[in-house]
Design a protein around this motif. Sequence first.
Motif, PDB file in Angstrom:
ATOM      1  N   LEU A  76      -4.283  20.929  -4.055  1.00  0.00           N
ATOM      2  CA  LEU A  76      -2.927  20.762  -3.565  1.00  0.00           C
ATOM      3  C   LEU A  76      -2.832  21.400  -2.184  1.00  0.00           C
ATOM      4  O   LEU A  76      -3.301  22.527  -1.976  1.00  0.00           O
ATOM      5  CB  LEU A  76      -1.945  21.442  -4.528  1.00  0.00           C
ATOM      6  CG  LEU A  76      -0.517  20.914  -4.605  1.00  0.00           C
ATOM      7  CD1 LEU A  76      -0.487  19.434  -4.957  1.00  0.00           C
ATOM      8  CD2 LEU A  76       0.277  21.707  -5.632  1.00  0.00           C
ATOM      9  N   CYS A  77      -2.249  20.657  -1.239  1.00  0.00           N
ATOM     10  CA  CYS A  77      -2.031  21.168   0.115  1.00  0.00           C
ATOM     11  C   CYS A  77      -0.544  21.443   0.288  1.00  0.00           C
ATOM     12  O   CYS A  77       0.284  20.538   0.132  1.00  0.00           O
ATOM     13  CB  CYS A  77      -2.508  20.156   1.150  1.00  0.00           C
ATOM     14  SG  CYS A  77      -4.289  19.864   1.121  1.00  0.00           S
ATOM     15  N   LEU A  78      -0.198  22.687   0.622  1.00  0.00           N
ATOM     16  CA  LEU A  78       1.190  23.121   0.709  1.00  0.00           C
ATOM     17  C   LEU A  78       1.447  23.824   2.034  1.00  0.00           C
ATOM     18  O   LEU A  78       0.525  24.383   2.639  1.00  0.00           O
ATOM     19  CB  LEU A  78       1.522  24.077  -0.439  1.00  0.00           C
ATOM     20  CG  LEU A  78       1.417  23.533  -1.869  1.00  0.00           C
ATOM     21  CD1 LEU A  78       1.594  24.653  -2.876  1.00  0.00           C
ATOM     22  CD2 LEU A  78       2.452  22.432  -2.099  1.00  0.00           C
ATOM     23  N   PRO A  79       2.714  23.847   2.495  1.00  0.00           N
ATOM     24  CA  PRO A  79       3.032  24.613   3.704  1.00  0.00           C
ATOM     25  C   PRO A  79       2.931  26.106   3.437  1.00  0.00           C
ATOM     26  O   PRO A  79       3.245  26.581   2.338  1.00  0.00           O
ATOM     27  CB  PRO A  79       4.465  24.190   4.008  1.00  0.00           C
ATOM     28  CG  PRO A  79       5.029  23.750   2.695  1.00  0.00           C
ATOM     29  CD  PRO A  79       3.891  23.146   1.945  1.00  0.00           C
ATOM     30  N   GLU A  80       2.494  26.849   4.421  1.00  0.00           N
ATOM     31  CA  GLU A  80       2.353  28.302   4.278  1.00  0.00           C
ATOM     32  C   GLU A  80       3.734  28.949   4.203  1.00  0.00           C
ATOM     33  O   GLU A  80       4.560  28.766   5.104  1.00  0.00           O
ATOM     34  CB  GLU A  80       1.574  28.870   5.457  1.00  0.00           C
ATOM     35  CG  GLU A  80       1.312  30.365   5.356  1.00  0.00           C
ATOM     36  CD  GLU A  80       0.574  30.896   6.576  1.00  0.00           C
ATOM     37  OE1 GLU A  80       0.078  32.039   6.489  1.00  0.00           O
ATOM     38  OE2 GLU A  80       0.503  30.190   7.590  1.00  0.00           O
TER      39      GLU A  80
ATOM     40  N   TYR B 248       0.868  -1.181   0.000  1.00  0.00           N
ATOM     41  CA  TYR B 248       0.000   0.000   0.000  1.00  0.00           C
ATOM     42  C   TYR B 248       0.901   1.226   0.000  1.00  0.00           C
ATOM     43  O   TYR B 248       1.711   1.408   0.916  1.00  0.00           O
ATOM     44  CB  TYR B 248      -0.928   0.008   1.224  1.00  0.00           C
ATOM     45  CG  TYR B 248      -1.922  -1.123   1.222  1.00  0.00           C
ATOM     46  CD1 TYR B 248      -3.231  -0.920   0.786  1.00  0.00           C
ATOM     47  CD2 TYR B 248      -1.553  -2.401   1.626  1.00  0.00           C
ATOM     48  CE1 TYR B 248      -4.142  -1.974   0.765  1.00  0.00           C
ATOM     49  CE2 TYR B 248      -2.457  -3.458   1.606  1.00  0.00           C
ATOM     50  CZ  TYR B 248      -3.749  -3.236   1.171  1.00  0.00           C
ATOM     51  OH  TYR B 248      -4.650  -4.276   1.146  1.00  0.00           O
ATOM     52  N   VAL B 249       0.787   2.046  -1.034  1.00  0.00           N
ATOM     53  CA  VAL B 249       1.617   3.242  -1.166  1.00  0.00           C
ATOM     54  C   VAL B 249       0.849   4.423  -0.605  1.00  0.00           C
ATOM     55  O   VAL B 249      -0.268   4.722  -1.054  1.00  0.00           O
ATOM     56  CB  VAL B 249       2.005   3.489  -2.640  1.00  0.00           C
ATOM     57  CG1 VAL B 249       2.903   4.704  -2.758  1.00  0.00           C
ATOM     58  CG2 VAL B 249       2.692   2.258  -3.227  1.00  0.00           C
ATOM     59  N   THR B 250       1.435   5.108   0.370  1.00  0.00           N
ATOM     60  CA  THR B 250       0.722   6.195   1.055  1.00  0.00           C
ATOM     61  C   THR B 250       1.072   7.577   0.528  1.00  0.00           C
ATOM     62  O   THR B 250       0.369   8.538   0.841  1.00  0.00           O
ATOM     63  CB  THR B 250       0.998   6.140   2.564  1.00  0.00           C
ATOM     64  OG1 THR B 250       2.407   6.210   2.790  1.00  0.00           O
ATOM     65  CG2 THR B 250       0.469   4.844   3.161  1.00  0.00           C
TER      66      THR B 250
ATOM     67  N   ALA C 296       2.697  18.553  14.656  1.00  0.00           N
ATOM     68  CA  ALA C 296       2.281  17.202  14.259  1.00  0.00           C
ATOM     69  C   ALA C 296       2.635  16.969  12.787  1.00  0.00           C
ATOM     70  O   ALA C 296       2.768  17.915  12.006  1.00  0.00           O
ATOM     71  CB  ALA C 296       0.786  17.017  14.481  1.00  0.00           C
ATOM     72  N   SER C 297       2.769  15.699  12.409  1.00  0.00           N
ATOM     73  CA  SER C 297       3.140  15.338  11.041  1.00  0.00           C
ATOM     74  C   SER C 297       1.916  14.808  10.291  1.00  0.00           C
ATOM     75  O   SER C 297       1.186  13.953  10.788  1.00  0.00           O
ATOM     76  CB  SER C 297       4.239  14.272  11.069  1.00  0.00           C
ATOM     77  OG  SER C 297       4.592  13.888   9.761  1.00  0.00           O
ATOM     78  N   PHE C 298       1.697  15.323   9.077  1.00  0.00           N
ATOM     79  CA  PHE C 298       0.573  14.904   8.240  1.00  0.00           C
ATOM     80  C   PHE C 298       1.087  14.648   6.825  1.00  0.00           C
ATOM     81  O   PHE C 298       2.074  15.249   6.396  1.00  0.00           O
ATOM     82  CB  PHE C 298      -0.516  15.976   8.185  1.00  0.00           C
ATOM     83  CG  PHE C 298      -1.131  16.304   9.511  1.00  0.00           C
ATOM     84  CD1 PHE C 298      -2.242  15.616   9.960  1.00  0.00           C
ATOM     85  CD2 PHE C 298      -0.588  17.302  10.314  1.00  0.00           C
ATOM     86  CE1 PHE C 298      -2.816  15.908  11.179  1.00  0.00           C
ATOM     87  CE2 PHE C 298      -1.156  17.609  11.540  1.00  0.00           C
ATOM     88  CZ  PHE C 298      -2.264  16.909  11.983  1.00  0.00           C
ATOM     89  N   HIS C 299       0.383  13.786   6.122  1.00  0.00           N
ATOM     90  CA  HIS C 299       0.732  13.569   4.722  1.00  0.00           C
ATOM     91  C   HIS C 299      -0.206  14.384   3.849  1.00  0.00           C
ATOM     92  O   HIS C 299      -1.427  14.260   3.947  1.00  0.00           O
ATOM     93  CB  HIS C 299       0.628  12.084   4.348  1.00  0.00           C
ATOM     94  CG  HIS C 299       1.553  11.719   3.237  1.00  0.00           C
ATOM     95  ND1 HIS C 299       1.408  12.222   1.960  1.00  0.00           N
ATOM     96  CD2 HIS C 299       2.671  10.941   3.201  1.00  0.00           C
ATOM     97  CE1 HIS C 299       2.366  11.761   1.185  1.00  0.00           C
ATOM     98  NE2 HIS C 299       3.142  10.974   1.909  1.00  0.00           N
ATOM     99  N   ALA C 300       0.395  15.224   2.987  1.00  0.00           N
ATOM    100  CA  ALA C 300      -0.419  16.073   2.116  1.00  0.00           C
ATOM    101  C   ALA C 300      -1.381  15.240   1.280  1.00  0.00           C
ATOM    102  O   ALA C 300      -2.524  15.639   1.041  1.00  0.00           O
ATOM    103  CB  ALA C 300       0.481  16.915   1.214  1.00  0.00           C
ATOM    104  N   GLY C 301      -0.930  14.063   0.824  1.00  0.00           N
ATOM    105  CA  GLY C 301      -1.792  13.206   0.007  1.00  0.00           C
ATOM    106  C   GLY C 301      -3.035  12.746   0.737  1.00  0.00           C
ATOM    107  O   GLY C 301      -4.096  12.581   0.127  1.00  0.00           O
ATOM    108  N   ASP C 302      -2.942  12.519   2.063  1.00  0.00           N
ATOM    109  CA  ASP C 302      -4.127  12.128   2.836  1.00  0.00           C
ATOM    110  C   ASP C 302      -5.172  13.236   2.814  1.00  0.00           C
ATOM    111  O   ASP C 302      -6.372  12.986   2.647  1.00  0.00           O
ATOM    112  CB  ASP C 302      -3.745  11.827   4.291  1.00  0.00           C
ATOM    113  CG  ASP C 302      -2.911  10.566   4.433  1.00  0.00           C
ATOM    114  OD1 ASP C 302      -2.869   9.778   3.463  1.00  0.00           O
ATOM    115  OD2 ASP C 302      -2.309  10.366   5.508  1.00  0.00           O
ATOM    116  N   MET C 303      -4.699  14.468   2.993  1.00  0.00           N
ATOM    117  CA  MET C 303      -5.625  15.601   3.006  1.00  0.00           C
ATOM    118  C   MET C 303      -6.235  15.834   1.628  1.00  0.00           C
ATOM    119  O   MET C 303      -7.432  16.101   1.499  1.00  0.00           O
ATOM    120  CB  MET C 303      -4.898  16.847   3.502  1.00  0.00           C
ATOM    121  CG  MET C 303      -4.484  16.759   4.967  1.00  0.00           C
ATOM    122  SD  MET C 303      -3.739  18.275   5.605  1.00  0.00           S
ATOM    123  CE  MET C 303      -2.081  18.119   4.988  1.00  0.00           C
TER     124      MET C 303
END
Length: 540
Positions: A446-450, A408-410, A422-429
């Motif tokens: 697309l979810c990016l850091p500010e 399973y590729v996350t 906290a750590s999050f995966h942009a792909g999950d969001m």
Amino acid sequence: MKANTLVELIDGIWTRDDLLLYSFLDRSLEIRARLTAADLHTRSKVLASYWQRQFPAGSRVLLFSEQEPDYILALFSALLAGLVPVTIPVPTAASAGQWMGTLGALRVHGILGPKRLVERLPMQGQAYPVFTLEDAETLGRANTWRHPRRSASEVALIQMSSGTTAVAKPILLSHTNILANLAAIVRDMQIRSDDVALSWLPFHHDMGLIGHVFLPMYARYPSIFMSARQFSARPWRWLEAISRYRATISGAPEFAFRLCLNTLTEDKAEALDLRHWRVCYSGAERINPDTMRGFHARLRDSGLADGNLFPCYGMAESTLYVCGRFGLNTVHANDVEHVSVGSPSAEVSLGFSGLEADQQNEHGAPVAHGEILLHSPSISVASMVPEPSGRPVLRTGDTGFLSNGELYVTGRKPDRLKLRGASFHAGDMEQCLYSALGQRGMRRVLCLPEPGCSDGGLVVLIEARLPRSRALSLLHCAHDQLLHQFRIRAAELRVLHPGSLGRTSSGKLQRSRCLAMLEAGRFNDCTRVQLSDREQGCVV
């Protein structure tokens, strides 16, 4: 006789000289050009005899990716001449300078192509001699062609990575790499000589080149091409072409299935006959299970069977393919649903680096995930690095986990975001937003850091063509989805015009390029909502 090199493979296609190998469609989806095995064999040898008089064996030559018969003739004739083709997209005035640096490092010796193309290129005359197919066909003689006797371990061709996460880089593939990968695909997809493939993927993309140019020639079945431009303008035309030509093998990155879902009307779906589409593969991007389920539900009555969906995993460094499976099988980790891409075969050695057990499956058991490491005969030697044990591996940059022996590729390792400690995966969001809001006009997200935020803010960029009131509603819904699913308050959300986000030449989003565009203020012409504090947030 089993071929040990691509030269032997191409030289052997005359044994099926009646086979129609490649067909090219016009805007009306009518066949406008064909290449039979006999045509390809004869004309490639004529061209190769001319190239052998111009270049020493092993020289690297540049080809430009056009979905045209000329490209396939240039490619196969270069290989028959013992040359090493390097395929790139047709450059524009803006991109020519970028490509010049890459090609200089690769020590390219010349440019091959049709006169109508090579004589109008912005790179023409800068550094490389140009040789046209027209001159080669006039001056070449098939009976003067000499077998170049290439070794299976030598570099056969150079393909470029997709450039999704960084600038496209050259991948040096040997004859062994390519033939091993083709054999693996034939085995896992259960490919037969009565199959028919259809593709819009560009030839500089590994899916297009390996999967729809080399694979049909290797397994001896027809391949039909429509242009990527046709797909981009009207995605459902891809499905119409599959229906019309009774294609059995076709697929694309995940975004293509989503575009079809967003644009395919009921009456168009009812007119399709997809009963013969037995390998509907999806790869090259993280696979959203809701997209694939929705795609199948929309086309079930058209004959597409759910068991014919083929989620798969691969990359240019592994020639194309690593593993895949028929049917959609999913598991949950930390309430995010992930799609299985099957069990790697015996010749693929799979490992993980930096394993963490901070996720749980739907039964509450810990899930150990980390960076995927690979070793297989399909992987370019130059792309691998030694482990402490001394064994070379490909560090894929992808993260994933095993469950019941299936992979399973996350997502991508660089896509993890640190938000408020906290750590999050942009792909999950992004998957969450696609699943919840994809039917409300959202095309890409697309979810990016500010930029410039030391404590980890989040910016959400959405492509949609909506009036301002609906765009604002979409943004507020996106904010609420992230808050509900991940307990994250986005600092800012923006709706952009479709096509604003940076893309690769095959249509995938380029995260690093989009971040640079955000930092440079390139996305300011948009509908914007700032919601870092919902009570005090303001609509701009």
